[in-house]
Design a protein around this motif. Structure first.
Motif, mmCIF file in Angstrom:
data_model
loop_
_atom_site.group_PDB
_atom_site.id
_atom_site.type_symbol
_atom_site.label_atom_id
_atom_site.label_comp_id
_atom_site.label_asym_id
_atom_site.label_seq_id
_atom_site.Cartn_x
_atom_site.Cartn_y
_atom_site.Cartn_z
ATOM 1 N N ARG A 101 107.412 -68.103 -9.145
ATOM 2 C CA ARG A 101 106.825 -67.545 -7.925
ATOM 3 C C ARG A 101 105.295 -67.635 -7.976
ATOM 4 O O ARG A 101 104.657 -68.027 -7.012
ATOM 5 C CB ARG A 101 107.252 -66.085 -7.757
ATOM 6 C CG ARG A 101 106.718 -65.449 -6.488
ATOM 7 C CD ARG A 101 107.117 -63.991 -6.332
ATOM 8 N NE ARG A 101 108.458 -63.736 -6.775
ATOM 9 C CZ ARG A 101 108.815 -62.633 -7.430
ATOM 10 N NH1 ARG A 101 107.939 -61.683 -7.682
ATOM 11 N NH2 ARG A 101 110.065 -62.464 -7.815
ATOM 12 N N ARG B 41 103.348 -73.308 -4.509
ATOM 13 C CA ARG B 41 102.279 -73.772 -3.631
ATOM 14 C C ARG B 41 102.787 -74.969 -2.843
ATOM 15 O O ARG B 41 103.773 -75.575 -3.203
ATOM 16 C CB ARG B 41 101.022 -74.140 -4.413
ATOM 17 C CG ARG B 41 101.183 -75.369 -5.301
ATOM 18 C CD ARG B 41 99.920 -76.153 -5.537
ATOM 19 N NE ARG B 41 99.153 -76.492 -4.384
ATOM 20 C CZ ARG B 41 99.384 -77.528 -3.560
ATOM 21 N NH1 ARG B 41 100.403 -78.323 -3.762
ATOM 22 N NH2 ARG B 41 98.583 -77.764 -2.535
ATOM 23 N N CYS C 65 106.773 -66.371 3.602
ATOM 24 C CA CYS C 65 108.125 -66.780 3.210
ATOM 25 C C CYS C 65 108.929 -67.398 4.352
ATOM 26 O O CYS C 65 108.900 -66.934 5.489
ATOM 27 C CB CYS C 65 108.895 -65.612 2.607
ATOM 28 S SG CYS C 65 110.422 -66.164 1.784
ATOM 29 N N TYR D 66 100.734 -69.089 -4.804
ATOM 30 C CA TYR D 66 101.212 -67.763 -4.426
ATOM 31 C C TYR D 66 100.576 -66.704 -5.334
ATOM 32 O O TYR D 66 100.073 -65.676 -4.863
ATOM 33 C CB TYR D 66 102.740 -67.742 -4.547
ATOM 34 C CG TYR D 66 103.387 -66.419 -4.231
ATOM 35 C CD1 TYR D 66 103.947 -66.175 -2.981
ATOM 36 C CD2 TYR D 66 103.479 -65.415 -5.192
ATOM 37 C CE1 TYR D 66 104.559 -64.971 -2.694
ATOM 38 C CE2 TYR D 66 104.087 -64.209 -4.910
ATOM 39 C CZ TYR D 66 104.621 -63.987 -3.662
ATOM 40 O OH TYR D 66 105.223 -62.782 -3.380
ATOM 41 N N HIS E 89 105.083 -61.916 0.669
ATOM 42 C CA HIS E 89 106.368 -62.433 1.150
ATOM 43 C C HIS E 89 106.421 -62.362 2.672
ATOM 44 O O HIS E 89 106.828 -63.315 3.342
ATOM 45 C CB HIS E 89 107.505 -61.618 0.513
ATOM 46 C CG HIS E 89 108.841 -61.877 1.089
ATOM 47 N ND1 HIS E 89 109.413 -61.044 2.019
ATOM 48 C CD2 HIS E 89 109.718 -62.879 0.876
ATOM 49 C CE1 HIS E 89 110.597 -61.520 2.354
ATOM 50 N NE2 HIS E 89 110.809 -62.633 1.682
ATOM 51 N N THR F 225 110.610 -66.868 -1.714
ATOM 52 C CA THR F 225 109.665 -66.308 -2.692
ATOM 53 C C THR F 225 110.267 -65.117 -3.436
ATOM 54 O O THR F 225 109.997 -64.932 -4.626
ATOM 55 C CB THR F 225 108.356 -65.874 -2.014
ATOM 56 O OG1 THR F 225 108.610 -64.856 -1.061
ATOM 57 C CG2 THR F 225 107.677 -67.056 -1.339
#
Length: 144
Positions: A59, A63, A107, A88, A103, A51
């Motif tokens: 970013r 999804r 992430c 996101y 994140h 991410t």
């Protein structure tokens, strides 16, 4: 599943095209997300890849199915409160999170391909309970 137009539905039910959004605080939204994760039927969820390295537009659109964000979007209370999708960018907006915070929750680099729903729930609760501690944050809290 049968689908009907709004006009067809009006013949069999009272249809309101306006719906008042459920007003809940950021803390309540985060707590509800944590609860949804704890109740998730999937003990392990997918993560999102890199991410922090994605261009902003990419970013925001990130999804996938079966992610911590999709668990939040599946919750009817969070949707009634205004969560619009499971991207996101929407999670960042809706839960008022920084890129760094989100994140840390979703992430790949922190967890690998999958993350325990319980682990993300604990991290969400930690974010929810955090109170800004700097001098200016205390002044804002004092003076409103």
């Amino acid at each position: 599943m049968e689908q009907y137009t709004v006009e067809q539905l009006k013949t069999i039910a009272k249809v309101s095209t306006t719906c008042k959004r459920l007003e809940i605080t950021r803390r309540e939204r985060l707590d509800r997300w944590a609860e949804s994760l704890e109740r998730s039927s999937r003990p392990f969820l997918k993560t999102l890849h890199e991410t922090e390295y994605q261009p902003i537009a990419d970013r925001i659109a990130l999804r996938d199915d079966d992610t911590p964000i999709s668990v939040a979007f599946a919750d009817p209370i969070l949707r009634a409160a205004g969560m619009e999708n499971d991207s996101y960018g929407e999670a960042k907006r809706f839960f008022e999170l920084s890129d760094e915070q989100l994140h840390d929750l979703v992430c790949f680099c922190h967890f690998g391909e999958r993350v325990s729903a319980a682990t993300v729930a604990r991290r969400v609760r930690k974010i929810a309970s955090h109170k800004p501690g700097g001098f200016f944050a205390q002044l804002r809290a004092f003076f409103g």
